[in-house]
Design a protein around this motif. Sequence first.
Motif, mmCIF file in Angstrom:
data_model
loop_
_atom_site.group_PDB
_atom_site.id
_atom_site.type_symbol
_atom_site.label_atom_id
_atom_site.label_comp_id
_atom_site.label_asym_id
_atom_site.label_seq_id
_atom_site.Cartn_x
_atom_site.Cartn_y
_atom_site.Cartn_z
ATOM 1 N N TYR A 6 -61.928 -15.006 48.639
ATOM 2 C CA TYR A 6 -60.797 -15.786 49.164
ATOM 3 C C TYR A 6 -60.275 -15.167 50.463
ATOM 4 C CZ TYR A 6 -57.035 -19.214 48.764
ATOM 5 O OH TYR A 6 -56.190 -20.272 48.985
ATOM 6 N N GLN A 10 -60.067 -16.865 54.231
ATOM 7 C CA GLN A 10 -58.841 -16.923 55.032
ATOM 8 C C GLN A 10 -59.057 -16.301 56.411
ATOM 9 O OE1 GLN A 10 -56.355 -14.996 51.957
ATOM 10 N NE2 GLN A 10 -55.019 -16.765 52.114
ATOM 11 N N TYR A 13 -61.159 -18.570 58.671
ATOM 12 C CA TYR A 13 -60.421 -19.682 59.284
ATOM 13 C C TYR A 13 -59.446 -19.202 60.356
ATOM 14 C CZ TYR A 13 -62.279 -23.214 56.145
ATOM 15 O OH TYR A 13 -63.118 -24.095 55.496
ATOM 16 N N LEU A 74 -53.121 -25.185 62.427
ATOM 17 C CA LEU A 74 -52.654 -24.325 61.331
ATOM 18 C C LEU A 74 -53.275 -24.826 60.036
ATOM 19 C CD1 LEU A 74 -50.669 -23.728 63.633
ATOM 20 C CD2 LEU A 74 -48.847 -23.621 61.944
ATOM 21 N N THR A 77 -53.403 -23.783 52.489
ATOM 22 C CA THR A 77 -53.521 -24.469 51.204
ATOM 23 C C THR A 77 -54.989 -24.673 50.840
ATOM 24 O OG1 THR A 77 -51.491 -25.653 51.867
ATOM 25 C CG2 THR A 77 -52.530 -26.370 49.843
ATOM 26 N N HIS A 78 -55.777 -23.600 50.977
ATOM 27 C CA HIS A 78 -57.220 -23.703 50.753
ATOM 28 C C HIS A 78 -57.545 -23.762 49.256
ATOM 29 C CE1 HIS A 78 -57.519 -22.394 54.911
ATOM 30 N NE2 HIS A 78 -56.981 -21.226 54.627
ATOM 31 N N ALA A 79 -58.058 -24.895 48.812
ATOM 32 C CA ALA A 79 -58.580 -25.004 47.437
ATOM 33 C C ALA A 79 -60.096 -24.911 47.529
ATOM 34 C CB ALA A 79 -58.143 -26.316 46.806
ATOM 35 N N VAL A 80 -60.676 -23.973 46.786
ATOM 36 C CA VAL A 80 -62.095 -23.663 46.950
ATOM 37 C C VAL A 80 -62.861 -23.917 45.657
ATOM 38 C CG1 VAL A 80 -63.753 -21.903 47.683
ATOM 39 C CG2 VAL A 80 -61.403 -21.814 48.540
ATOM 40 N N ASP A 81 -63.969 -24.630 45.777
ATOM 41 C CA ASP A 81 -64.924 -24.759 44.684
ATOM 42 C C ASP A 81 -66.272 -24.234 45.158
ATOM 43 O OD1 ASP A 81 -63.518 -26.111 42.458
ATOM 44 O OD2 ASP A 81 -63.178 -27.645 43.981
ATOM 45 N N ARG A 91 -61.192 -27.311 50.594
ATOM 46 C CA ARG A 91 -60.311 -28.413 50.990
ATOM 47 C C ARG A 91 -58.979 -27.819 51.414
ATOM 48 N NH1 ARG A 91 -56.636 -32.366 48.877
ATOM 49 N NH2 ARG A 91 -57.132 -34.447 49.663
ATOM 50 N N SER A 92 -58.603 -28.061 52.658
ATOM 51 C CA SER A 92 -57.417 -27.425 53.226
ATOM 52 C C SER A 92 -56.504 -28.467 53.857
ATOM 53 C CB SER A 92 -57.816 -26.434 54.330
ATOM 54 O OG SER A 92 -58.839 -25.563 53.903
ATOM 55 N N TYR A 93 -55.252 -28.090 54.006
ATOM 56 C CA TYR A 93 -54.306 -28.884 54.787
ATOM 57 C C TYR A 93 -54.273 -28.333 56.205
ATOM 58 C CZ TYR A 93 -52.258 -30.836 50.462
ATOM 59 O OH TYR A 93 -52.048 -31.500 49.274
ATOM 60 N N GLN A 95 -52.136 -28.634 59.848
ATOM 61 C CA GLN A 95 -51.104 -29.123 60.767
ATOM 62 C C GLN A 95 -51.626 -28.893 62.190
ATOM 63 O OE1 GLN A 95 -48.014 -26.356 59.132
ATOM 64 N NE2 GLN A 95 -46.636 -28.043 59.512
ATOM 65 N N MET A 110 -51.050 -34.498 60.900
ATOM 66 C CA MET A 110 -51.198 -33.855 59.598
ATOM 67 C C MET A 110 -52.519 -34.349 59.022
ATOM 68 S SD MET A 110 -49.630 -31.781 57.451
ATOM 69 C CE MET A 110 -50.820 -31.134 56.252
ATOM 70 N N VAL A 112 -56.260 -33.512 56.446
ATOM 71 C CA VAL A 112 -56.957 -32.775 55.396
ATOM 72 C C VAL A 112 -58.346 -32.434 55.932
ATOM 73 C CG1 VAL A 112 -57.948 -32.911 53.078
ATOM 74 C CG2 VAL A 112 -55.655 -33.834 53.517
#
Lengths: 137, 137, 137
Positions: A6, A10, A13, A74, A77-81, A91-93, A95, A110, A112
Amino acid sequence: MSADAYAEIQQFYARHMQLLDAGEAEAWAATFTEDGSFAPPSLPEPIRGRAQLAAGVRRAAAELAEAGERHRHLLGTHAVDVGADGELLVRSYAQIIATPRNGQPRLHLMCVCEDVLVRRDGTLRVRERRVTRDDRG
Amino acid sequence: MSADAYAEIQQFYARHMQLLDAGEAEAWAATFTEDGSFAPPSLPEPIRGRAQLAAGVRRAAAELAEAGERHRHLLGTHAVDVGADGELLVRSYAQIIATPRNGQPRLHLMCVCEDVLVRRDGTLRVRERRVTRDDRG
Amino acid sequence: MSADAYAEIQQFYARHMQLLDAGEAEAWAATFTEDGSFAPPSLPEPIRGRAQLAAGVRRAAAELAEAGERHRHLLGTHAVDVGADGELLVRSYAQIIATPRNGQPRLHLMCVCEDVLVRRDGTLRVRERRVTRDDRG
């Protein structure tokens, strides 16, 4: 997802987006795989390959310079599979902040961002990216 | 940059910024080294030393209280390099969000924060900070 | 706070907020404990239990769909303390971004989110949440 993995994501990115915002076209493109693809919301077809990716950054940087604006991406909110072959599905948000010279910053978009990250030459790279805008669809 | 180091940096900044936004002047100043310096975009010379750093926070907190506004410093996108003496060179994006009492929050400033972090008494501290605003220069 | 724990917290919140923003009411409610409570700024009493939590998400999702808006909850700046029984006390900043269909995104609310996280069935869950708005109080 281990803490090591993780944190690596980060850090990947952070550099990736700072390169993009600095207009470092080739260095940014090199954070994709050779055949990496990027499907932005503004284009009907994905951009493919580092040469095209770099060209897109140079074009965007020139447009921003002419407009006298700075953009910051920016990502959070990184969700990782983890995919079947060990690839990382992130999958990230996102801005996108735009600031005109001598003006007020604004939240421009904004989005995804859905990435497939793979390891190449010992480091993470984007194999596929798909970005969707919250104001559309 | 190991996951341990990256997580420590993230936690350092979370506390550091929450102290700042709470107006905890002395506790915030203590997250700098004794001779720590902070070059904000608003001043011609850096602020040096904990007494001056704390005084700056007290002044800002008083101004915000009078204006009836709350500020939040959201720091992220940390790109970290390690310097020759082991110091951490951290380049981050900073959103400053301002919210008036009973009003709408707004993105007040978009900045880049470049820190030199060192370990003192077992914990990270800021030795040097330079902040630049996206709307300037 | 170890890197492992901090990364687990960050990943927990990424999934938790993406579930919320996707309107996945039951899956989101399951990230609370059975008797989890949520004290939002808009209600005089906390919402308690997964059924009520899920109902709140379904209601909010329906309202957003009717208004033609999308909301994103961006949580960050996590400062973590460990309580007497090992529970995690997490204080975070939350930006809520609202984007109307075909419109401009805006920073809808700036909040502080204070959670008590506990481990249940091997995974983190919210036992208590208290959210305060920067424009109030």
